[in-house]
Design an enzyme around this catalytic site. Structure first.
Site, PDB file in Angstrom:
ATOM      1  N   HIS A   1       0.696  -1.245   0.049  1.00 55.51           N
ATOM      2  CA  HIS A   1       0.196  -0.070  -0.084  1.00 55.51           C
ATOM      3  C   HIS A   1       0.788   1.313   0.028  1.00 55.51           C
ATOM      4  O   HIS A   1       0.270   2.331   0.173  1.00 55.51           O
ATOM      5  CB  HIS A   1      -0.902  -0.034   1.290  1.00 55.51           C
ATOM      6  CG  HIS A   1      -2.181  -0.818   1.197  1.00 55.51           C
ATOM      7  ND1 HIS A   1      -3.112  -0.329   0.575  1.00 55.51           N
ATOM      8  CD2 HIS A   1      -2.549  -1.926   1.303  1.00 55.51           C
ATOM      9  CE1 HIS A   1      -4.149  -1.297   0.330  1.00 55.51           C
ATOM     10  NE2 HIS A   1      -3.762  -2.396   0.911  1.00 55.51           N
TER      11      HIS A   1
ATOM     12  N   LYS B   1      -9.520  13.732   3.867  1.00 49.35           N
ATOM     13  CA  LYS B   1      -8.506  12.470   4.100  1.00 49.35           C
ATOM     14  C   LYS B   1      -7.929  12.647   5.164  1.00 49.35           C
ATOM     15  O   LYS B   1      -7.783  13.724   5.872  1.00 49.35           O
ATOM     16  CB  LYS B   1      -7.637  12.420   2.703  1.00 49.35           C
ATOM     17  CG  LYS B   1      -7.019  13.735   2.405  1.00 49.35           C
ATOM     18  CD  LYS B   1      -6.232  14.030   1.101  1.00 49.35           C
ATOM     19  CE  LYS B   1      -6.956  13.715  -0.005  1.00 49.35           C
ATOM     20  NZ  LYS B   1      -6.801  12.541  -0.923  1.00 49.35           N
ATOM     21  N   ARG B   2      -7.095  11.772   5.425  1.00 48.53           N
ATOM     22  CA  ARG B   2      -6.336  11.901   6.676  1.00 48.53           C
ATOM     23  C   ARG B   2      -5.200  13.127   6.317  1.00 48.53           C
ATOM     24  O   ARG B   2      -4.856  13.291   5.206  1.00 48.53           O
ATOM     25  CB  ARG B   2      -5.483  10.597   6.809  1.00 48.53           C
ATOM     26  CG  ARG B   2      -6.255   9.527   7.580  1.00 48.53           C
ATOM     27  CD  ARG B   2      -6.906   9.872   8.846  1.00 48.53           C
ATOM     28  NE  ARG B   2      -5.849   9.990   9.793  1.00 48.53           N
ATOM     29  CZ  ARG B   2      -5.506   8.921  10.725  1.00 48.53           C
ATOM     30  NH1 ARG B   2      -6.298   7.792  10.671  1.00 48.53           N
ATOM     31  NH2 ARG B   2      -4.743   9.104  11.667  1.00 48.53           N
TER      32      ARG B   2
ATOM     33  N   LYS C   1       0.023  14.527   1.672  1.00 53.39           N
ATOM     34  CA  LYS C   1      -1.271  14.794   1.150  1.00 53.39           C
ATOM     35  C   LYS C   1      -1.646  16.476   0.723  1.00 53.39           C
ATOM     36  O   LYS C   1      -2.452  16.856  -0.002  1.00 53.39           O
ATOM     37  CB  LYS C   1      -2.340  14.222   1.908  1.00 53.39           C
ATOM     38  CG  LYS C   1      -2.472  12.622   1.953  1.00 53.39           C
ATOM     39  CD  LYS C   1      -3.537  12.237   2.731  1.00 53.39           C
ATOM     40  CE  LYS C   1      -3.858  10.804   2.870  1.00 53.39           C
ATOM     41  NZ  LYS C   1      -4.416  10.209   1.724  1.00 53.39           N
TER      42      LYS C   1
ATOM     43  N   THR D   1      -8.559   6.340  -2.847  1.00 52.73           N
ATOM     44  CA  THR D   1      -9.878   5.871  -2.998  1.00 52.73           C
ATOM     45  C   THR D   1     -10.899   7.171  -2.897  1.00 52.73           C
ATOM     46  O   THR D   1     -12.059   7.014  -3.351  1.00 52.73           O
ATOM     47  CB  THR D   1     -10.284   4.882  -2.218  1.00 52.73           C
ATOM     48  OG1 THR D   1     -10.087   4.984  -0.720  1.00 52.73           O
ATOM     49  CG2 THR D   1      -9.328   3.577  -2.557  1.00 52.73           C
TER      50      THR D   1
ATOM     51  N   LYS E   1     -14.584   8.415  -5.118  1.00 52.81           N
ATOM     52  CA  LYS E   1     -15.929   8.561  -4.461  1.00 52.81           C
ATOM     53  C   LYS E   1     -16.593   9.946  -4.952  1.00 52.81           C
ATOM     54  O   LYS E   1     -17.512  10.001  -5.458  1.00 52.81           O
ATOM     55  CB  LYS E   1     -15.953   8.395  -2.939  1.00 52.81           C
ATOM     56  CG  LYS E   1     -15.232   7.109  -2.466  1.00 52.81           C
ATOM     57  CD  LYS E   1     -15.067   7.304  -0.908  1.00 52.81           C
ATOM     58  CE  LYS E   1     -14.211   6.150  -0.598  1.00 52.81           C
ATOM     59  NZ  LYS E   1     -13.532   6.491   1.191  1.00 52.81           N
TER      60      LYS E   1
HETATM   61  C1  LIG Z   1     -12.345   6.852   1.355  1.00 55.22           C
HETATM   62  C2  LIG Z   1     -12.190   7.245   2.658  1.00 55.22           C
HETATM   63  C3  LIG Z   1     -10.514   7.411   2.957  1.00 55.22           C
HETATM   64  C4  LIG Z   1      -9.649   7.367   1.944  1.00 55.22           C
HETATM   65  O1  LIG Z   1      -9.484   8.970   1.428  1.00 55.22           O
HETATM   66  P1  LIG Z   1      -8.214   9.146   0.466  1.00 55.22           P
HETATM   67  O2  LIG Z   1      -8.541  10.375  -0.240  1.00 55.22           O
HETATM   68  O3  LIG Z   1      -8.150   8.230  -0.499  1.00 55.22           O
HETATM   69  O4  LIG Z   1      -6.963   9.057   1.331  1.00 55.22           O
HETATM   70  C5  LIG Z   1     -10.455   7.917   4.564  1.00 55.22           C
HETATM   71  N1  LIG Z   1     -11.165   7.894   5.307  1.00 55.22           N
HETATM   72  C6  LIG Z   1     -12.730   7.808   4.923  1.00 55.22           C
HETATM   73  C7  LIG Z   1     -13.582   7.972   6.205  1.00 55.22           C
HETATM   74  C8  LIG Z   1     -12.937   7.201   3.696  1.00 55.22           C
HETATM   75  O5  LIG Z   1     -14.278   7.093   3.540  1.00 55.22           O
END
Ligand SMILES: *Cc1c(COP(=O)(O)O)cnc(C)c1O
Length: 802
Positions: free
Chosen positions: A346, A534-535, A540, A642, A646
């Site tokens: 990952h 995101k985190r 990032k 991911t 979305k």
């Molecule tokens: C999809 C998702 C992530 C991952 O987000 P990234 O932008 O790909 O880092 C993190 N936390 C939650 C709650 C998510 O639904």
């Protein structure tokens, strides 16, 4: 009990009295939620049993997805939708004066994960069951999931998460299926008629108790299992200090490590990892033995997939079972193990590659350490044969070197498949980060671009858009998301585009109301909702986003002729509690938000909102209401992402770097329907390798940069005590390791293009539609089918299960 409204309400009222011991009049929303949950679980249980029976009867190969994280979120609505009983339940409850959405509020998010990696595991569970594949999850039932985030005076404060406070209605505790997992102690070798045998003595034994969750597929009878292990004391511990034993034991499944990149370097973390794999393998082997006389064909009937390196001890643990318990030779055991285990990588972030000091590993897991040692010695011997005399290479590739156990090396050597999670990520693994291994084992490496379940992230979270799609192209896409492509027929249909617009506006209004209620901040649904959720992590680059907002604010303040389309910048992010720098960024976002939101002169142009406690259920409200998807990581750093998928599926446009799956999003949607900026991965990696970047030059030569960087420390945003000096220093003193200043100008330019495109409503809607239409590839159904075909060699059991 769910076949019609009347039957449902009748059963519901009966059950309510039986399970809660209250009359309907006395009952609370929580009672209603609980009753409904129990009814659904009962409804599912006959198919659950049948699925398991048929897997056994058919001797289907079973795949177990081992993951230290499962970020499930809420399950009520999701299960109703998959079972196809959401309408009956919603209408039935209405008759009783109960709103289904109120009951959903009662459910706690199951937040047994940090972010992308854990959410991927959850999406995979849904796709496995929906595709009728015999695949199950194995994880840990943490008593406290990811911490709850509060923002106090702009700072992140962490509260312990309490998802089990009111019980978890979906789980079934199976105490009779508990297994023992040993730690510490010593290993004794005995000579049994010339054969060396090993015994693990004086171990401290922990009891692993499984809690099973049914994983319901969409419109299918298949119900797979997610087994979460809980650590409990055994009735007869040999340990003398009972209180200490109890504390040590329960701690194993007490907390999720709140960090998705750094290795915490704690004994407890290693304990959790072995606990997960040992409990899982012991229970898998136990049920296997009921079906098969020996384990010699184990790999033909069982696949063990390890989600990152956290469960990599599955390799030595399976070896231990085969050698110590089955009496197999090393060679036979190795053949079986290396045909059972497959591994997903990952990350290429060096600091995130797990390493364990031998001094911790060896005493905690003495027999496992011996086996890892033996794997290492044999591997190094093979290398010696292949590269005679190349000490340097052997040292680099060894599993144990410099008193460290390198978990990624063990994973590659002990598995038959190593996959990255997006095309570029896999290429970086092959050509750079793991190139030496790629040269030795080219056949193991393959790509499986991540995906998300469109059932949760579109159908469940965006019902209005779902209806519009159904009106347009029917419902084939629900089972075959690639059919979303047919939406392209509506590119010239202004009525359809108008509806698309209205839906986005409705979703934005709902989110705006929620923001008002939560924060008091009024945001305009007619402004662009520009979102980064995101985190929080340096790579990032939330900082790049913030500096750009500061730049816009400066322009608005200084130049009365400056034109921009009104924007609402939304952030949601948790920082790991020990990640000082990330927490500073949160404070920075809140500090600039405070000033900007309270400045009346810009209030019709600019708003900044930090939404606290970002989690799955909040995410489900955000994506449908987003216009712009910020995917601005330093190229080469984000393995896939991911969140980007979305957003796309909900019609938001990506503003991103050529990193992770952004690249494939661009390929699917076309260059005209995405905003790309910044350095390429190649350029970034070349800078790292050869140098040539001096952030201070960008500071000196670009006055836009100078102004915003200076504002980090000159108190302009009302900050005190050099609050943001560490951020300032990271950019100038530490030469800006993530190329924020290097990409700044290019980012401003891309953001200008975003504003221009949005101002042309028709153009924007067509771009948005193109994103939805091309998002089918990013369904986890596609991803899981590829894992099933290329890695696991399993196929749909549809028709076999009844
Ligand atoms: C999809 C998702 C992530 C991952 O987000 P990234 O932008 O790909 O880092 C993190 N936390 C939650 C709650 C998510 O639904």
């Amino acid at each position: 009990m769910f076949s019609n409204k009347e039957m449902f309400t009748e059963t519901f009222l009966q059950r309510l009295e039986m399970t809660c011991g209250k009359s309907f009049q006395e009952s609370t929303k929580r009672d209603h939620y609980h009753t409904l949950g129990i009814m659904i679980r009962e409804y599912v249980s006959s198919n659950w049993i049948k699925t398991n029976e048929s897997y056994r009867a058919e001797k289907e190969k079973q795949v177990y997805y081992l993951s230290i994280e499962f970020l499930l979120g809420k399950l009520l609505r999701h299960n109703l939708l998959n079972l196809g009983i959401d309408d009956v339940v919603e209408e039935g409850l209405k008759e009783l004066g109960i709103e289904l959405s109120d009951l959903e509020e009662m459910e706690a998010d199951a937040a047994l994960g940090n972010g992308g990696l854990g959410r991927l595991a959850a999406c995979f569970m849904d796709s496995l069951a929906t595709l009728d594949l015999p695949g199950h999850g194995c994880g840990i039932r943490y008593k406290h999931g990811l911490f709850e985030q509060k923002i106090v005076d702009g700072y992140q404060v962490e509260l312990p998460e309490q998802w089990l406070r009111h019980g978890h209605v979906w789980e079934v505790r199976k105490a009779d299926l508990a297994v023992d997992v040993p730690f510490w102690g010593r290993v004794e070798a005995i000579n049994n008629n010339g054969k060396l045998e090993f015994r693990h003595l004086e171990a401290e034994t922990v009891m692993a108790v499984p809690y099973d969750l049914p994983v319901v597929g969409y419109q299918t009878d298949t119900v797979n299992t997610l087994r979460l292990w809980s650590a409990e004391t055994t009735p007869y511990p040999i340990n003398r200090d009972i209180m200490k034993y109890k504390r040590d034991t329960e701690l194993i499944s007490e907390f999720l490590y709140p960090d998705d990149t750094h290795d915490e370097g704690k004994i407890l973390r290693l304990k959790q990892q072995y606990f997960l794999v040992s409990a899982s393998i012991r229970s898998i082997v136990r049920s296997y033995r009921k079906q098969h006389a020996s384990l010699i064909d184990f790999h033909k009937y069982v696949g063990l997939h390890i989600n990152d390196t956290h469960p990599v001890l599955a390799i030595p643990e399976l070896m231990r079972v085969l050698i110590d318990e089955e009496g197999m030779s090393w060679e036979d055991a190795w053949h079986i193990t290396t045909n059972t285990i497959s591994y997903t990588n990952h990350t290429t972030l060096a600091e995130a590659l797990e390493k364990w000091p031998v001094r911790i590993f060896q005493p905690l897991l003495p027999r496992i350490f011996m086996i890892v040692n033996e794997i290492n010695e044999r591997f190094c011997q093979d290398l010696w044969t292949q590269y005679p005399g190349d000490w340097r290479k052997i040292e680099d590739m060894a599993i144990i070197a410099h008193d460290q156990v390198k978990m990624a090396h063990l994973a590659i050597v002990g598995s038959y498949s190593v996959n990255g999670v997006a095309a570029i990520h896999t290429e970086i693994l092959k050509q750079r980060e793991m190139n030496q291994f790629y040269q030795v084992f080219p056949e193991k490496f393959n790509n499986k671009t991540n995906g998300i379940t469109h059932r949760r992230w579109l159908i469940k979270s965006n019902p209005k858009l779902t209806s519009l799609i159904n009106e347009g192209i029917g419902t084939k896409w629900v089972n075959h998301p690639e059919h979303l492509k047919e939406l392209q027929f509506f590119q010239q249909d202004s009525a359809f585009l108008e509806q698309l617009y209205e839906i986005k506006q409705d979703n934005k209004k709902s989110l705006a109301e929620k923001i008002k209620a939560k924060t008091g901040i009024v945001v305009d649904p007619l402004s662009i909702f520009d979102v980064q959720v995101k985190r929080l992590h340096a790579y990032k680059r939330q900082l790049l986003n913030v500096l750009h907002i500061m730049y816009l604010y400066n322009r608005l303040k200084e130049d009365s002729s400056f034109q921009m389309y009104p924007r609402t910048f939304l952030f949601g992010a948790k920082a790991s509690p020990g990640y000082y720098y990330a927490k500073k960024i949160i404070k920075l976002i809140n500090t600039i938000a405070e000033k900007i939101n309270n400045d009346k002169t810009v209030s019709d142009k600019l708003k900044v909102v930090f939404l606290e406690n970002y989690r799955v259920s909040l995410a489900e409200e955000i994506f449908p209401a987003s216009d712009v998807s910020e995917q601005i990581s330093t190229a080469s750093k984000e393995a896939s992402g991911t969140g980007n998928m979305k957003f796309m599926m909900n019609g938001a446009l990506t503003l991103g770097t050529l990193d992770g799956a952004n690249i494939e999003i661009k390929e699917h949607v076309g260059d005209d329907n995405i905003f790309i900026f910044g350095l390429t991965a190649e350029e970034v990696m070349n800078y790292y390798q050869y140098g040539g970047y001096t952030s201070v030059d960008y500071y000196h030569h670009d006055k836009r940069i100078r102004q915003v960087v200076d504002q980090l420390t000159n108190g302009y945003f009302g900050d005190l005590d050099n609050e943001f000096e560490p951020i300032h220093d990271s950019l100038l003193m530490e030469n800006d390791q993530y190329f924020v200043l290097r990409d700044f100008s290019s980012y401003i330019e891309a953001q200008r293009e975003v504003g221009k495109a949005y101002a042309d409503q028709n153009r924007w809607l067509k771009m948005s539609l193109a994103n939805i239409a091309n998002s089918g590839f990013f369904s986890s159904d596609r991803t899981i089918q590829q894992y099933a075909d290329d890695i696991w060699n399993i196929s749909s059991v549809k028709g076999k299960v009844r």
